[in-house]
Design an enzyme around this catalytic site. Structure first.
Site, PDB file in Angstrom:
ATOM      1  N   ASP A 164       3.550  -4.720   3.799  1.00 28.89           N
ATOM      2  CA  ASP A 164       2.131  -4.426   3.541  1.00 28.89           C
ATOM      3  C   ASP A 164       1.815  -3.039   4.096  1.00 28.89           C
ATOM      4  OD1 ASP A 164      -0.583  -4.864   2.765  1.00 28.89           O
ATOM      5  OD2 ASP A 164      -1.099  -5.328   4.829  1.00 28.89           O
ATOM      6  N   SER A 165       0.697  -2.488   3.621  1.00 29.75           N
ATOM      7  CA  SER A 165       0.264  -1.193   4.145  1.00 29.75           C
ATOM      8  C   SER A 165      -0.041  -1.289   5.643  1.00 29.75           C
ATOM      9  CB  SER A 165      -0.997  -0.737   3.410  1.00 29.75           C
ATOM     10  OG  SER A 165      -2.014  -1.711   3.585  1.00 29.75           O
ATOM     11  N   CYS A 222       0.971  -7.216  -0.410  1.00 30.84           N
ATOM     12  CA  CYS A 222      -0.116  -6.246  -0.521  1.00 30.84           C
ATOM     13  C   CYS A 222      -0.554  -6.245  -1.973  1.00 30.84           C
ATOM     14  CB  CYS A 222       0.402  -4.862  -0.114  1.00 30.84           C
ATOM     15  SG  CYS A 222      -0.785  -3.536  -0.342  1.00 30.84           S
ATOM     16  N   GLU A 243      -8.332  -2.546  10.152  1.00 33.60           N
ATOM     17  CA  GLU A 243      -7.248  -1.789  10.806  1.00 33.60           C
ATOM     18  C   GLU A 243      -7.719  -1.203  12.142  1.00 33.60           C
ATOM     19  OE1 GLU A 243      -3.814  -0.940   9.826  1.00 33.60           O
ATOM     20  OE2 GLU A 243      -4.043  -2.671   8.534  1.00 33.60           O
ATOM     21  N   CYS A 301      -7.065  -9.356  -1.319  1.00 29.39           N
ATOM     22  CA  CYS A 301      -6.499  -8.346  -0.423  1.00 29.39           C
ATOM     23  C   CYS A 301      -5.984  -9.136   0.772  1.00 29.39           C
ATOM     24  CB  CYS A 301      -7.576  -7.344   0.011  1.00 29.39           C
ATOM     25  SG  CYS A 301      -6.996  -6.243   1.325  1.00 29.39           S
ATOM     26  N   HIS A 341      -5.560  -8.417   3.689  1.00 31.67           N
ATOM     27  CA  HIS A 341      -6.278  -8.198   4.954  1.00 31.67           C
ATOM     28  C   HIS A 341      -7.462  -9.162   5.099  1.00 31.67           C
ATOM     29  CE1 HIS A 341      -4.126  -4.381   5.299  1.00 31.67           C
ATOM     30  NE2 HIS A 341      -4.689  -4.159   6.468  1.00 31.67           N
TER      31      HIS A 341
HETATM   32  N1  DGL Z   1      -3.406  -5.663   2.300  1.00 26.82           N
HETATM   33  C1  DGL Z   1      -3.570  -4.695   1.247  1.00 26.82           C
HETATM   34  C2  DGL Z   1      -3.948  -5.413  -0.033  1.00 26.82           C
HETATM   35  O1  DGL Z   1      -3.676  -6.604  -0.151  1.00 26.82           O
HETATM   36  C3  DGL Z   1      -4.505  -3.661   1.776  1.00 26.82           C
HETATM   37  C4  DGL Z   1      -4.590  -2.444   1.043  1.00 26.82           C
HETATM   38  C5  DGL Z   1      -4.988  -1.217   1.798  1.00 26.82           C
HETATM   39  O2  DGL Z   1      -4.175  -0.744   2.585  1.00 26.82           O
HETATM   40  O3  DGL Z   1      -6.072  -0.730   1.535  1.00 26.82           O
HETATM   41  O4  DGL Z   1      -4.455  -4.833  -0.965  1.00 26.82           O
END
Ligand code: DGL
Length: 278
Positions: A10-11, A73, A158, A192, A194
């Site tokens: 993931d990011s 992600c 974050e 998402c 997150h």
């Molecule tokens: N967890 C990522 C997603 O599901 C986050 C994306 C981001 O870094 O903005 O889209």
């Protein structure tokens, strides 16, 4: 090919919500987690940049021995997965595989909605790609999909602002905007990875208007079913309970936030991705 762990990418911290579900559903498998925290969020970045960053992450996880990587992600799944599966995997890693999180979510959405009106909350990248709309239409053409981009949520998460006033304000703004499309939406997907970290706040804002769906368990069950169907891939997955966590950020920063989100101690390792890979 040698056996190895399943990679989860993931990011940032969001993929930990998917990893948690994997560990529950596949307790005998070993996982390597990679968060590109130093470059998160990906949400508003271009296709080219997300594709390049995802390739670098895959290169790291495949080189570390993973036979299979899950893009935990939505933004990377929406923007880069198809190109990676069709072009890059056959070119660079023909014996390995990569899967995303959108399909396992969309193929089940018809089970929950009675009004056949579904809301999607995601990053700008995910919403702009229309991936959810397109995929849901394939499985359930009778469902109308409404999407709302929530560009401020990942940056706040974050930065550990999960319970701040700003977070509350933005959740209210985005959920109200979603229901303005159609008050009869009865199912809202947290599209998402997150967002499960702020699920209770989102549920509180939405109240009785709709059911809120998190992806973790759906994606984990889909991975389990995939491994049952692909025994050759399953045989390549290590059985080991020692998971590793990699981050492109400072490891102490990662440790404290990942431990906070997961409610258990996490020992991250700092890595540098090869930005010359393409
Ligand atoms: N967890 C990522 C997603 O599901 C986050 C994306 C981001 O870094 O903005 O889209």
């Amino acid at each position: 090919m040698q056996k190895g762990p399943i990679g989860v990418f993931d990011s940032g911290f969001g993929g930990l919500t998917i990893l948690d579900a994997f560990i529950q559903e596949l307790p005998d498998k070993q996982f390597y987690y990679l968060g590109d925290n130093a470059r998160a969020p990906y949400g508003s970045r271009s296709f080219e940049v997300i594709h390049q960053y995802t390739l670098e992450a895959l290169n790291f996880l495949f080189t570390a021995g993973c036979p299979l990587v899950i893009l935990a992600c939505n933004t990377a799944s929406a923007k880069a997965l198809r190109t990676i599966q069709q072009r890059d995997i056959p070119k660079y890693w023909p014996k390995r595989n990569v899967l995303g999180v959108i399909r396992p979510t969309t193929e089940q959405i018809g089970l929950w909605t009675k009004t056949r009106r579904v809301g999607i909350l995601g990053t700008s990248g995910t919403v702009k790609s229309d991936s959810y709309k397109i995929e849901i239409e394939k499985f359930f053409p009778d469902i109308t999909v409404y999407q709302q981009a929530c560009p401020m949520l990942v940056p706040l998460i974050e930065n550990q602002e999960t319970h701040s006033k700003a977070m509350q304000l933005f959740i209210k703004q985005y959920t109200d905007a979603l229901f303005q499309f159609d008050a009869n939406i009865d199912t809202v997907v947290l599209a998402c990875t997150h967002y499960p970290l702020i699920e209770s706040q989102i549920i509180q804002q939405i109240g009785a208007r709709a059911r809120v769906i998190s992806q973790g368990i759906l994606v984990a069950k889909a991975l389990k079913a995939y491994l049952q169907r692909h025994l050759e891939t399953d045989a390549l997955c290590n059985k080991d309970l020692y998971h590793r966590y990699f981050t492109t950020e400072d490891k102490e920063l990662f440790n404290s936030m990942a431990s906070y989100f997961l409610n258990r101690k996490v020992q991250g390792e700092h890595v540098q991705l090869n930005s010359n890979f393409h």
